[in-house]
Motif scaffolding. Structure first.
Motif, PDB file in Angstrom:
ATOM      1  N   GLU A 262       1.106  -2.766  -7.202  1.00  0.00           N
ATOM      2  CA  GLU A 262       0.480  -2.525  -8.504  1.00  0.00           C
ATOM      3  C   GLU A 262      -1.028  -2.738  -8.440  1.00  0.00           C
ATOM      4  N   ILE A 263      -1.464  -3.691  -7.604  1.00  0.00           N
ATOM      5  CA  ILE A 263      -2.904  -3.899  -7.434  1.00  0.00           C
ATOM      6  C   ILE A 263      -3.545  -2.672  -6.800  1.00  0.00           C
ATOM      7  N   PHE A 264      -2.903  -2.144  -5.746  1.00  0.00           N
ATOM      8  CA  PHE A 264      -3.424  -0.933  -5.101  1.00  0.00           C
ATOM      9  C   PHE A 264      -3.439   0.239  -6.078  1.00  0.00           C
ATOM     10  N   ARG A 265      -2.340   0.415  -6.802  1.00  0.00           N
ATOM     11  CA  ARG A 265      -2.248   1.551  -7.721  1.00  0.00           C
ATOM     12  C   ARG A 265      -3.342   1.476  -8.785  1.00  0.00           C
ATOM     13  N   ALA A 266      -3.485   0.292  -9.388  1.00  0.00           N
ATOM     14  CA  ALA A 266      -4.485   0.142 -10.444  1.00  0.00           C
ATOM     15  C   ALA A 266      -5.900   0.308  -9.895  1.00  0.00           C
ATOM     16  N   GLY A 267      -6.139  -0.226  -8.698  1.00  0.00           N
ATOM     17  CA  GLY A 267      -7.470  -0.111  -8.112  1.00  0.00           C
ATOM     18  C   GLY A 267      -7.830   1.322  -7.776  1.00  0.00           C
ATOM     19  N   ILE A 268      -6.887   2.043  -7.193  1.00  0.00           N
ATOM     20  CA  ILE A 268      -7.142   3.441  -6.821  1.00  0.00           C
ATOM     21  C   ILE A 268      -7.339   4.305  -8.062  1.00  0.00           C
ATOM     22  N   GLN A 269      -6.498   4.100  -9.064  1.00  0.00           N
ATOM     23  CA  GLN A 269      -6.596   4.921 -10.267  1.00  0.00           C
ATOM     24  C   GLN A 269      -7.802   4.560 -11.131  1.00  0.00           C
ATOM     25  N   SER A 270      -8.433   3.406 -10.829  1.00  0.00           N
ATOM     26  CA  SER A 270      -9.623   3.025 -11.592  1.00  0.00           C
ATOM     27  C   SER A 270     -10.869   3.789 -11.139  1.00  0.00           C
ATOM     28  N   ILE A 271     -10.800   4.405  -9.947  1.00  0.00           N
ATOM     29  CA  ILE A 271     -11.931   5.184  -9.448  1.00  0.00           C
ATOM     30  C   ILE A 271     -11.955   6.546 -10.143  1.00  0.00           C
ATOM     31  N   ASP A 272     -13.115   6.936 -10.619  1.00  0.00           N
ATOM     32  CA  ASP A 272     -13.249   8.191 -11.345  1.00  0.00           C
ATOM     33  C   ASP A 272     -12.772   9.366 -10.484  1.00  0.00           C
ATOM     34  N   SER A 273     -12.046  10.280 -11.091  1.00  0.00           N
ATOM     35  CA  SER A 273     -11.510  11.434 -10.367  1.00  0.00           C
ATOM     36  C   SER A 273     -12.612  12.317  -9.790  1.00  0.00           C
TER      37      SER A 273
ATOM     38  N   LEU B 268       0.835  -1.205   0.000  1.00  0.00           N
ATOM     39  CA  LEU B 268       0.000   0.000   0.000  1.00  0.00           C
ATOM     40  C   LEU B 268       0.866   1.249   0.000  1.00  0.00           C
ATOM     41  N   GLY B 269       1.913   1.233   0.848  1.00  0.00           N
ATOM     42  CA  GLY B 269       2.829   2.374   0.882  1.00  0.00           C
ATOM     43  C   GLY B 269       3.590   2.533  -0.421  1.00  0.00           C
ATOM     44  N   ILE B 270       4.032   1.426  -0.996  1.00  0.00           N
ATOM     45  CA  ILE B 270       4.764   1.484  -2.262  1.00  0.00           C
ATOM     46  C   ILE B 270       3.853   1.961  -3.387  1.00  0.00           C
ATOM     47  N   GLY B 271       2.591   1.496  -3.354  1.00  0.00           N
ATOM     48  CA  GLY B 271       1.640   1.925  -4.376  1.00  0.00           C
ATOM     49  C   GLY B 271       1.399   3.421  -4.343  1.00  0.00           C
ATOM     50  N   PHE B 272       1.245   3.965  -3.136  1.00  0.00           N
ATOM     51  CA  PHE B 272       1.089   5.421  -3.010  1.00  0.00           C
ATOM     52  C   PHE B 272       2.360   6.136  -3.459  1.00  0.00           C
ATOM     53  N   GLY B 273       3.518   5.550  -3.128  1.00  0.00           N
ATOM     54  CA  GLY B 273       4.779   6.148  -3.539  1.00  0.00           C
ATOM     55  C   GLY B 273       4.917   6.219  -5.043  1.00  0.00           C
ATOM     56  N   LYS B 274       4.431   5.178  -5.722  1.00  0.00           N
ATOM     57  CA  LYS B 274       4.529   5.186  -7.184  1.00  0.00           C
ATOM     58  C   LYS B 274       3.598   6.210  -7.818  1.00  0.00           C
ATOM     59  N   MET B 275       2.592   6.652  -7.070  1.00  0.00           N
ATOM     60  CA  MET B 275       1.665   7.665  -7.594  1.00  0.00           C
ATOM     61  C   MET B 275       2.066   9.075  -7.172  1.00  0.00           C
ATOM     62  N   ALA B 276       3.268   9.225  -6.607  1.00  0.00           N
ATOM     63  CA  ALA B 276       3.746  10.545  -6.178  1.00  0.00           C
ATOM     64  C   ALA B 276       3.807  11.496  -7.379  1.00  0.00           C
ATOM     65  N   PRO B 277       3.618  12.766  -7.159  1.00  0.00           N
ATOM     66  CA  PRO B 277       3.560  13.719  -8.279  1.00  0.00           C
ATOM     67  C   PRO B 277       4.902  13.965  -8.960  1.00  0.00           C
ATOM     68  N   ARG B 278       6.014  13.780  -8.249  1.00  0.00           N
ATOM     69  CA  ARG B 278       7.332  14.069  -8.812  1.00  0.00           C
ATOM     70  C   ARG B 278       8.027  12.779  -9.221  1.00  0.00           C
ATOM     71  N   TRP B 279       8.758  12.799 -10.341  1.00  0.00           N
ATOM     72  CA  TRP B 279       9.396  11.586 -10.844  1.00  0.00           C
ATOM     73  C   TRP B 279      10.463  11.070  -9.888  1.00  0.00           C
ATOM     74  N   TYR B 280      11.188  11.982  -9.231  1.00  0.00           N
ATOM     75  CA  TYR B 280      12.261  11.549  -8.340  1.00  0.00           C
ATOM     76  C   TYR B 280      11.709  10.937  -7.049  1.00  0.00           C
ATOM     77  N   LEU B 281      10.448  11.228  -6.731  1.00  0.00           N
ATOM     78  CA  LEU B 281       9.791  10.561  -5.610  1.00  0.00           C
ATOM     79  C   LEU B 281       9.252   9.200  -6.025  1.00  0.00           C
ATOM     80  N   ARG B 282       8.838   9.085  -7.297  1.00  0.00           N
ATOM     81  CA  ARG B 282       8.316   7.815  -7.804  1.00  0.00           C
ATOM     82  C   ARG B 282       9.419   6.813  -8.098  1.00  0.00           C
ATOM     83  N   TRP B 283      10.610   7.293  -8.440  1.00  0.00           N
ATOM     84  CA  TRP B 283      11.668   6.421  -8.954  1.00  0.00           C
ATOM     85  C   TRP B 283      12.053   5.283  -8.000  1.00  0.00           C
TER      86      TRP B 283
END
Length: 215
Positions: free
Chosen positions: A106-117, A38-53
């Motif tokens: 990746e499951i968390f990231r895909a699930g969260i991003q699947s919800i309409d903004s 869950l923490g890694i999934g949120f980290g991958k959705m960080a707004p800055r590339w150097y935070l996502r890397w």
């Protein structure tokens, strides 16, 4: 084919003990992996590339290398470096958890991003902050969509736990290999192990189908 049932009966108690360990380490690993994921999934959705890397690299490493190699690295490298000695059960738990975290992220990231903004925007317009919107609006909807993927990940984890036999973790495959070594037989130990794994995964798939219907 000469099939000796007496060998299976003789080893059945330790096979069941190994099965219990297989289930236990899989459950603990999927829980720990989900929390870390869950923490890694949120980290991958960080707004800055150097935070996502760093999170992106973690996921790519654990998804792009064999679990077999990861277990060896953890058992002979990571765990001794931290504890000063090897521990097969601890190594198995750590390796499976780290591996599972990459997939659950990746499951968390895909699930969260699947919800309409619009859901998030509506929550913010009602006076919620970003954390409250995620906790009370986005995640409850996303988790329902993620259940099938989590169920599949758990099934895969149960089967992958058989690789822990290489570091002498006394799970199901460890005792199947022990049976094979003692009696120099192939069919009895490995067919029995295959049947037990099938029962476990089939039961999990039925439970998953039930949960999907309930939700």
């Amino acid at each position: 084919m000469d099939f000796r049932l007496d060998i299976i009966i003789h080893y059945l108690p330790v096979l069941l003990k190994g099965t219990a360990l297989t289930i236990g380490v899989s459950i603990v690993s999927i829980i720990a992996g989900s929390i870390l994921g869950l923490g890694i999934g949120f980290g991958k959705m960080a707004p800055r590339w150097y935070l996502r890397w760093p999170f992106h690299s973690y996921i790519n490493f654990f998804r792009g290398t064999p679990l077999y190699v990861q277990i060896l690295i953890v058992h002979f490298g990571l765990v001794p470096a931290i504890t000063g000695s090897t521990n097969a059960l601890l190594s198995g738990f750590v390796a499976l958890s780290l591996n599972s975290a990459a997939y659950t992220a990746e499951i968390f990231r895909a699930g969260i991003q699947s919800i309409d903004s619009g859901q998030r925007e509506a929550a913010l317009s009602l006076g919620m902050n970003k954390i409250q919107a995620m906790r009370f609006v986005i995640l409850p909807q996303a988790i329902k969509r993620m259940i099938p993927a989590f169920g599949n990940e758990f099934i895969v984890l149960v089967k992958d736990s058989s690789l822990l036999a290489i570091v002498a973790t006394q799970e199901l495959m460890y005792w199947s290999n022990t049976m094979k070594g003692q009696y120099l037989r192939i069919w009895e130990p490995y067919l029995t192990a295959a049947l037990i794994y099938f029962i476990l995964t089939y039961s999990l798939s039925k439970l998953l189908n039930y949960l999907e219907r309930r939700l």
